[in-house]
Design an enzyme around this catalytic site. Structure first.
Site, PDB file in Angstrom:
ATOM      1  N   CYS A 117       0.794  -1.234   0.000  1.00  9.50           N
ATOM      2  CA  CYS A 117       0.000   0.000   0.000  1.00  9.50           C
ATOM      3  C   CYS A 117       0.826   1.285   0.000  1.00  9.50           C
ATOM      4  CB  CYS A 117      -0.948  -0.003   1.204  1.00  9.50           C
ATOM      5  SG  CYS A 117      -2.178  -1.329   1.158  1.00  9.50           S
ATOM      6  N   HIS A 165      -1.303   6.532   2.683  1.00  7.95           N
ATOM      7  CA  HIS A 165      -1.419   5.266   3.408  1.00  7.95           C
ATOM      8  C   HIS A 165      -2.110   5.387   4.767  1.00  7.95           C
ATOM      9  CE1 HIS A 165      -0.686   1.251   4.736  1.00  7.95           C
ATOM     10  NE2 HIS A 165      -0.006   1.676   5.780  1.00  7.95           N
TER      11      HIS A 165
END
Length: 476
Positions: free
Chosen positions: A80, A134
């Site tokens: 991610c 994130h």
């Protein structure tokens, strides 16, 4: 009629136009494009528009009909934060220096202008709802996570029933924390009580508020990221005994380097019944998230924004659901590196697919190009505008992906036919797959004498990409 009379009439018309404010002589200025930037967490290509007829994704399929679907789009890093840091700065991971989930990219690039910041700096209303930069999922839902405040005029962090009811989640891999476990919950209640439902509703509200000014609206859905939580009705769409498990081959892992494997042992030791549970839950959360995308598309149409709004839908990386015994991300197999990418431009090509190899890092220069904004000159990607005009246009650019595993890098290059991967510059193994004959990547051809020329050619291409990235870092 005398010339003096004509002159008088003309003078009178001009005077009348001045008094009334009527300016038909000058064409109206073209309105700026809006951008609806839809990020989806951990979504692979198991979607109807990508050929998976089992998974129900009617709204994403609807979006595909409104624009161009990229069939060979790839993440730069199948995890991610490294992926999002790369996409949103426009630089490859070797320049951002982000290879894990804790470090903020501004530690390494303090003055970088991010994609949403570029829009904000050019008089757009820039807003984030949900996960764009994130977040740790599910721990940081409802917080700012590793957000970048300078990129936005407004941020909204919804937190729904899924976060409150974490104690009800069933973990099939209890040795792993919820954010990286095969775990799920068939939730009671409605879509609107879930975090992604709240995100969609907040996005619709902002569209209503900002419909008369140019906006860059980034909407980040958390599902289908684990834990796989969605209202029960979405689970009911997928009978457990009908779940199509991926194809497996005996001795599949015999020709795969040990470094290439993230899930050890294969399937984390789960049997077929538990794997069906996990895959069903993943698909249920895809359908739930898809319904929230539908809310956004409906709102654009209702507010008459569709004719002036670019829509982009992307996932930060792909996702393994048992291929090669692997689950989730952090591998360089096709299912992990490949992503869904859909772009709809008002008045542009609709319902077409492009088979060219493109990268998430291409999104920054593409949106800057479409909106005539002054992007940084050293971006790593290339504008996809030629492919949005002609999806089959000539295009020689390969796609690069990488991952850090046990202190060694895996680096992969994807062309339209081949995937070539090196682990620790080849010292820990090499992989070569021919997607023309082996789309499931079952046969590693790297050691076959008849493919030595292909290996040499792709190794040079891979090293060229890695060298360019490294040289850009050293030149800073």
């Amino acid at each position: 009629m005398k010339r003096e009379s004509l002159r008088f009439i003309a003078y009178g018309l001009v005077s009348l136009a001045t008094l009334t404010g009527f300016k038909s002589i000058d064409p109206p200025a073209k309105k700026k494009y809006n951008v609806l930037f839809i990020a989806v967490d951990d979504l692979n290509n198991d979607l109807g528009c990508y050929g998976n007829t089992f998974v129900q994704s009617p709204n994403i399929d609807r979006l595909a009909k409104r624009g161009v679907k990229f069939d060979r789009a790839y993440t730069q890093y199948p995890l991610c934060s490294p992926s999002r840091s790369s996409l949103l700065t426009g630089y490859r991971p070797d320049k951002t220096g982000i290879y894990e989930l804790q470090t903020h990219f501004r530690k390494n690039l303090p003055d970088v202008v991010t994609l949403p910041q570029l829009f904000k700096n050019n008089a757009y209303f820039s807003a984030r709802i949900g996960k764009i930069f994130h977040y740790g999922v599910p721990a940081q839902i409802g917080t700012d996570g590793l957000d970048d405040p300078i990129s936005w005029n407004q941020v909204i962090n919804p937190k729904g029933r899924d976060k409150v009811e974490e104690s009800k989640i069933k973990n099939l891999t209890p040795g792993r924390p919820l954010g990286s476990a095969l775990c799920y919950y068939e939730a009671e209640g409605t879509d609107d009580e879930q975090t992604d439902g709240l995100i969609a509703n907040e996005a619709v509200r902002l569209l209503e508020q900002k419909k008369d000014e140019p906006f860059f609206l980034a909407v980040g859905f958390f599902r289908p990221h684990t834990p796989y939580v969605a209202p029960k009705k979405y689970f009911d769409q997928y009978p457990l005994d009908k779940i199509p498990l991926p194809k497996e081959q005996a001795n599949d892992l015999d020709d795969i380097p040990e470094a290439a494997l993230f899930t050890k042992p294969p399937h984390w030791g789960l049997g077929e019944a538990e794997r069906r549970e996990a895959q069903r839950a993943y698909y249920a959360t895809i359908s739930f998230m898809d319904a929230q995308v539908g809310k956004l598309l409906d709102a654009l149409d209702h507010l008459k924004l569709s004719d002036n709004t670019i829509i982009v839908l992307w996932s930060d990386h792909g996702y393994n659901v048992g291929q090669h015994g692997q689950w989730m991300k952090q591998s360089l197999f096709e299912n992990s590196a490949r992503v869904p990418l859909l772009i709809s431009v008002p008045g542009g090509v609709t319902g077409k697919a492009s088979g060219r190899t493109v990268e998430l890092v291409d999104l920054y220069p593409t949106l800057a190009d479409l909106c005539s904004l002054p992007a940084p000159v050293d971006l790593a990607g290339k504008s996809l505008t030629p492919l949005l005009k002609n999806p089959n246009a000539s295009w020689a650019k390969p796609a690069y992906s990488q991952v850090l595993r046990n202190k060694i890098f895996g680096r992969s290059v994807r062309t339209e036919r081949w995937r070539y991967t090196e682990w620790d510059e080849g010292k820990a193994g090499v992989e070569l797959y021919d997607h023309q004959t082996d789309p499931d990547e079952f046969t590693n051809l790297s050691g076959k004498p008849e493919h030595a020329g292909t290996v040499k050619e792709l190794a040079a291409l891979l090293h060229k990409g890695a060298t360019l990235a490294t040289e850009k870092v050293k030149s800073e």
